[in-house]
Design an enzyme around this catalytic site. Structure first.
Site, PDB file in Angstrom:
ATOM      1  N   GLU A   1       0.826  -1.223   0.000  1.00 15.48           N
ATOM      2  CA  GLU A   1       0.000   0.000   0.000  1.00 15.48           C
ATOM      3  C   GLU A   1       0.857   1.270   0.000  1.00 15.48           C
ATOM      4  O   GLU A   1       0.695   2.149   0.847  1.00 15.48           O
ATOM      5  CB  GLU A   1      -0.942   0.002   1.206  1.00 15.48           C
TER       6      GLU A   1
ATOM      7  N   GLU B   1      -5.672  -8.305  -1.134  1.00 19.05           N
ATOM      8  CA  GLU B   1      -6.318  -8.171   0.172  1.00 19.05           C
ATOM      9  C   GLU B   1      -7.768  -7.808  -0.062  1.00 19.05           C
ATOM     10  O   GLU B   1      -8.051  -6.932  -0.892  1.00 19.05           O
ATOM     11  CB  GLU B   1      -5.700  -7.045   1.011  1.00 19.05           C
TER      12      GLU B   1
HETATM   13  C1  BGP Z   1      -4.393  -3.019   4.969  1.00 17.10           C
HETATM   14  C2  BGP Z   1      -3.053  -3.574   5.389  1.00 17.10           C
HETATM   15  C3  BGP Z   1      -3.103  -4.871   6.120  1.00 17.10           C
HETATM   16  C4  BGP Z   1      -4.363  -5.149   6.894  1.00 17.10           C
HETATM   17  C5  BGP Z   1      -5.619  -4.577   6.291  1.00 17.10           C
HETATM   18  C6  BGP Z   1      -6.813  -4.555   7.201  1.00 17.10           C
HETATM   19  O1  BGP Z   1      -4.341  -1.629   5.004  1.00 17.10           O
HETATM   20  O2  BGP Z   1      -2.233  -3.799   4.275  1.00 17.10           O
HETATM   21  O3  BGP Z   1      -1.918  -5.021   6.809  1.00 17.10           O
HETATM   22  O4  BGP Z   1      -4.230  -5.027   8.218  1.00 17.10           O
HETATM   23  O5  BGP Z   1      -5.464  -3.294   5.787  1.00 17.10           O
HETATM   24  O6  BGP Z   1      -6.751  -3.424   8.024  1.00 17.10           O
HETATM   25  P1  BGP Z   1      -6.928  -3.472   9.565  1.00 17.10           P
HETATM   26  O7  BGP Z   1      -5.986  -4.531  10.042  1.00 17.10           O
HETATM   27  O8  BGP Z   1      -6.564  -2.147  10.043  1.00 17.10           O
HETATM   28  O9  BGP Z   1      -8.332  -3.823   9.824  1.00 17.10           O
END
Ligand code: BGP
Length: 498
Positions: free
Chosen positions: A181, A390
């Site tokens: 990201e 993701e």
């Molecule tokens: C993205 C990241 C991940 C993951 C995901 C979910 O931004 O790449 O590492 O964590 O989001 O977000 P969160 O864990 O804050 O719910």
């Protein structure tokens, strides 16, 4: 519930799951691992932000220190991933396991051995590892001593790390992603986690406490220079990966969200375009087209942002374009030029609430059709293979009778998104694969909670670190198993339990 019996997905479609080292491994100081930036971030909740501390304090709780202990459970976990039928595991290498401080001449052999074992384990089941080189977990030494990515020296440290792992895992790993990201650096949210630029001790992770205050031109210049260094480092990494093994495929990785105009007022339409340009197209254009897009010039000029570049950088960027584009997709957002419209709660990128869509318990808008929209937008702009690396629903799972987790809400979320990916493939989008977040419960990046669960596999652990770490299969585990077995054709129906 209707069942679809035809698959649009290509036979070699990469179904899998995604995790990151700092959110799963734990063992934060084992076998020579150095501290990472994530190891200095305390736990938070939906309402109380995670904080950065310069020193590790005995009275604070740092979730990455143990996480879900993948370091000691990886065999068990990979066996479960294989049981679901996963063909690819997206995971990250903790850079600080390979170079504990980040600036050593020689790597830590024990760190190299750990990932060799992990990749071997994946391959035993015919699972491709897909490795993120930097996922919010750079060595803390590089932040402390060099000021993080604001310093150009980071390019060389990163390249040394890349060369080490490209050589060490040649033949074992074919798919690489550079920076997780990386476009979070276009806003202040990415300053610490993405750029490794340290705030004052005790400061909140995303600088939300400063939200009302504009960043100075100097702060912005430093952040955009850090991003520029990552562009250059990423482009060099692409070349290096190809030189070391021509079979390597290197993707860039963006946090992607469609931005809709809140109304059809031309002001809102222009605002949505402006936000999309800055948040997605800017980084995508540099990594895939190999040059800064025209529209950033005005933004830099008007905000007094000066990016320190070297003369050779243009050429480096042109010569190191990514092979494919990967991205995370959780939600979409609305943009408006009307200052009165209330902002909805959100994660990294705040947006205006969409009256047509519901949101998760953590306030993230749920928009499966937005994924189809985005896939088409991305593909028509870049025309290279795409991968959703993701996507998932963070939710509270309450074990029911016999400890079972009936996570039909998660199944509904995932089903809707897979359906829309299928539509996009029918539209003609070249989609390589799908690695939902996540195949197993892990630490939330934004809040540091365990409670915000994403996995198909439940891990017995709570927000304060209590629990047996026992793994158990949720209903979504069986749903995904059937989804993969049918190559995305069988998405429907309940009763996915044993
Ligand atoms: C993205 C990241 C991940 C993951 C995901 C979910 O931004 O790449 O590492 O964590 O989001 O977000 P969160 O864990 O804050 O719910």
């Amino acid at each position: 519930m209707s069942k679809e019996h035809r698959s649009a997905f290509p036979p070699d479609f990469l179904w899998g799951g995604a995790i990151a080292a700092n959110q799963t491994e734990g063992a934060w100081r084992e076998d020579g691992k150095g501290e990472s930036v994530a190891d200095h971030i305390t736990a938070g909740t939906k309402t109380s932000p995670r904080r950065f501390t310069e020193k590790i304090r005995a009275e604070e709780f740092y979730p990455s220190h143990q996480a879900v202990d993948f370091y000691h459970h990886y065999k068990e976990d990979i066996a479960l991933f294989a049981e679901m039928g996963m063909r690819v595991l997206r995971l990250s290498i903790a850079w600080s396991r390979i170079f504990p401080e980040g600036d050593e001449e020689k790597p830590n052999e024990k760190g190299i051995a750990f990932y060799r074992n992990v990749f071997e384990e994946c391959r035993r089941y015919g699972m491709e590892p897909m490795v993120t080189l930097s996922h919010y977990e750079m060595p803390y030494g590089l932040c402390r001593k060099y000021g993080g990515w604001g310093n150009r020296k980071l390019i060389d440290f990163f390249l040394r790390y890349c060369e080490t792992v490209f050589q060490a895992y040649a033949g074992q790993v074919r798919f690489w992603l550079t920076f997780n990201e990386m476009n979070t650096l276009v806003s202040r949210f990415g300053t610490l986690l993405g750029a490794g630029i340290l705030p004052e001790d005790g400061r909140d992770l995303f600088g939300m406490d400063k939200m009302g205050m504009p960043e100075t031109a100097e702060e912005q210049s430093r952040r955009f220079t850090a991003l520029h260094h990552q562009f250059v480092a990423g482009a060099k990494a692409v070349r290096l990966a190809h030189e070391i093994d021509p079979a390597n495929r290197v993707g860039c990785m963006l946090s992607a969200a469609g931005v809709y105009p809140y109304t059809c007022s031309p002001d809102d339409v222009l605002e949505a375009q402006r936000q999309m340009n800055r948040s997605s197209w800017f980084c995508g254009d540099v990594c895939i087209r190999g040059a800064y897009p025209y529209f950033m010039n005005r933004y830099f000029r008007e905000n007094g942002i000066e990016i320190v570049k070297d003369r050779e950088d243009e050429q480096i960027l042109r010569a190191g374009c990514a092979d494919f584009l990967s991205f995370s997709y959780y939600s979409s957002r609305c943009a408006t030029a009307d200052k009165e419209v209330v902002k909805s709660a959100g994660n990294m990128m705040l947006g205006v609430a969409n009256p047509y869509l519901a949101a998760s318990e953590w306030g993230w808008t749920i928009d499966a059709k937005g994924l189809r929209y985005l896939l088409n937008e991305l593909y028509s702009r870049y025309g290279i293979p795409l991968m959703v690396v993701e996507n998932g629903l963070g939710a509270v799972d309450e074990p029911g009778e016999g400890g079972r987790i009936h996570d039909d809400y998660r199944i509904a979320y995932l089903r809707a998104h897979v359906e829309q990916m299928r539509e996009a493939v029918e539209d003609g989008v070249e989609l390589m694969g799908y690695t939902p977040w996540s195949c197993i419960d892990l630490i939330s990046a934004s809040t540091g909670e365990m409670k915000k669960r994403y996995g198909f596999i439940y891990v017995d652990k709570d927000n304060r670190g209590n629990g047996t770490l026992k793994r158990s299969k949720k209903d979504s585990f069986y749903w995904y198993q059937r989804c993969i077995a049918s190559n995305g054709a069988d998405l429907g129906g309940d009763g996915y339990a044993d």
